[in-house]
Design an enzyme around this catalytic site. Sequence first.
Site, mmCIF file in Angstrom:
data_model
loop_
_atom_site.group_PDB
_atom_site.id
_atom_site.type_symbol
_atom_site.label_atom_id
_atom_site.label_comp_id
_atom_site.label_asym_id
_atom_site.label_seq_id
_atom_site.Cartn_x
_atom_site.Cartn_y
_atom_site.Cartn_z
ATOM 1 N N HIS A 34 0.793 -1.118 -0.071
ATOM 2 C CA HIS A 34 0.049 -0.020 -0.184
ATOM 3 C C HIS A 34 0.920 1.182 -0.041
ATOM 4 O O HIS A 34 2.244 1.118 -0.127
ATOM 5 C CB HIS A 34 -0.898 0.011 0.973
ATOM 6 C CG HIS A 34 -0.190 -0.284 2.464
ATOM 7 N ND1 HIS A 34 0.615 0.562 3.019
ATOM 8 C CD2 HIS A 34 -0.370 -1.190 3.362
ATOM 9 C CE1 HIS A 34 0.923 0.116 4.400
ATOM 10 N NE2 HIS A 34 0.517 -1.065 4.451
ATOM 11 N N HIS A 37 4.082 1.174 2.315
ATOM 12 C CA HIS A 37 5.333 0.551 1.570
ATOM 13 C C HIS A 37 5.957 1.397 0.620
ATOM 14 O O HIS A 37 7.097 1.342 0.415
ATOM 15 C CB HIS A 37 4.884 -0.849 1.088
ATOM 16 C CG HIS A 37 4.286 -1.737 2.061
ATOM 17 N ND1 HIS A 37 2.948 -2.160 2.064
ATOM 18 C CD2 HIS A 37 4.926 -2.466 3.049
ATOM 19 C CE1 HIS A 37 2.713 -2.985 2.880
ATOM 20 N NE2 HIS A 37 3.698 -3.114 3.616
ATOM 21 N N LYS A 150 4.736 3.245 11.674
ATOM 22 C CA LYS A 150 3.774 2.766 12.464
ATOM 23 C C LYS A 150 3.903 1.354 13.168
ATOM 24 O O LYS A 150 3.120 1.200 14.224
ATOM 25 C CB LYS A 150 2.853 2.387 11.211
ATOM 26 C CG LYS A 150 1.352 1.651 11.804
ATOM 27 C CD LYS A 150 0.500 1.326 10.545
ATOM 28 C CE LYS A 150 0.689 -0.038 9.980
ATOM 29 N NZ LYS A 150 0.337 -0.942 11.086
ATOM 30 N N ASP A 151 4.756 0.683 13.010
ATOM 31 C CA ASP A 151 5.309 -0.443 13.547
ATOM 32 C C ASP A 151 6.561 0.164 14.553
ATOM 33 O O ASP A 151 7.399 -0.213 14.232
ATOM 34 C CB ASP A 151 5.730 -1.536 12.663
ATOM 35 C CG ASP A 151 4.590 -2.038 12.058
ATOM 36 O OD1 ASP A 151 3.836 -2.651 12.621
ATOM 37 O OD2 ASP A 151 4.703 -1.927 10.852
#
Length: 284
Positions: A34, A37, A150-151
């Site tokens: 998405h 990435h 996000k991670d």
Amino acid sequence: MEVTGSRDALREVCEEARRKDLSVGFVPTLGSLHEGHLSLARRAREECDFAVMSIFVNPLQFGPNEDLASYPRHLGRDAGLAEEVRIDLLFTPDEAEMYPHGRGEVTVDPGPLGDRLEGVSRPGHFRGVCTVVAKLFDLVGPCRAYFGEKDAQQLVVIRRMVGDLDMPVEVVGCPTVREPDGLAMSSRNIYLSEEERGAALSLSRALFEVRELVAAGERDPRVLRARMQARIEAEPLATLDYVAVVEDRTFEDVVRVTGPTRALVAARVGKARLIDNVLLSVED
């Protein structure tokens, strides 16, 4: 764009690039690409001479009751997107290529941080992440590796692994990419129905709310955690896993927000387990 599923080919092509004095940028992914990435890939393309992406759904980082079998896989589509953002080499191994002797007994211990937050909810997850990332770093060799914020806990764990094990890799964290309504982009968003997608916004809204509280002067993490919890628990379709307020570099809990601090949430909406976070800016 060259595509290979061979570990030997990946190693040789990256070594050949460095022999030509080309800098290597690497974007490891699970696929189902998405915009999040693709933003990593664009940055790798901008900052490095030779851009590599891997797509591999790593079984070691999925628990026994998680979505390994159903995790979205769209290799043909992903390859097209990778080519659009000018990836030079796409590595697409299968499990037998990555683990030719089975999943193995030797793994990489993520340390105490791997047992907190996501590590509690997903036992063994970070051991699986560190193991596959270490293997990929060994194959790619010296490089800049790009990961999304996000991670955020994963990013800190990988940075510690690289530092503690003296890996010749520069880990680059990149901002979370969001939908226009604030939902953090995730491959698992595909699991959400229209109604569930609306409910999933409770995560980002909870985070944005506490970010505004901190900007207005709130410094008590108990207040921030309570506000996030209340916001998510008010959404009937969301089941809260955890909320946390931690020091951004160490991921230790804070007693007062005085420096770089990160607010994190995790919740299940329908069959999707979602995580999100924001950095809290302090201007005393």
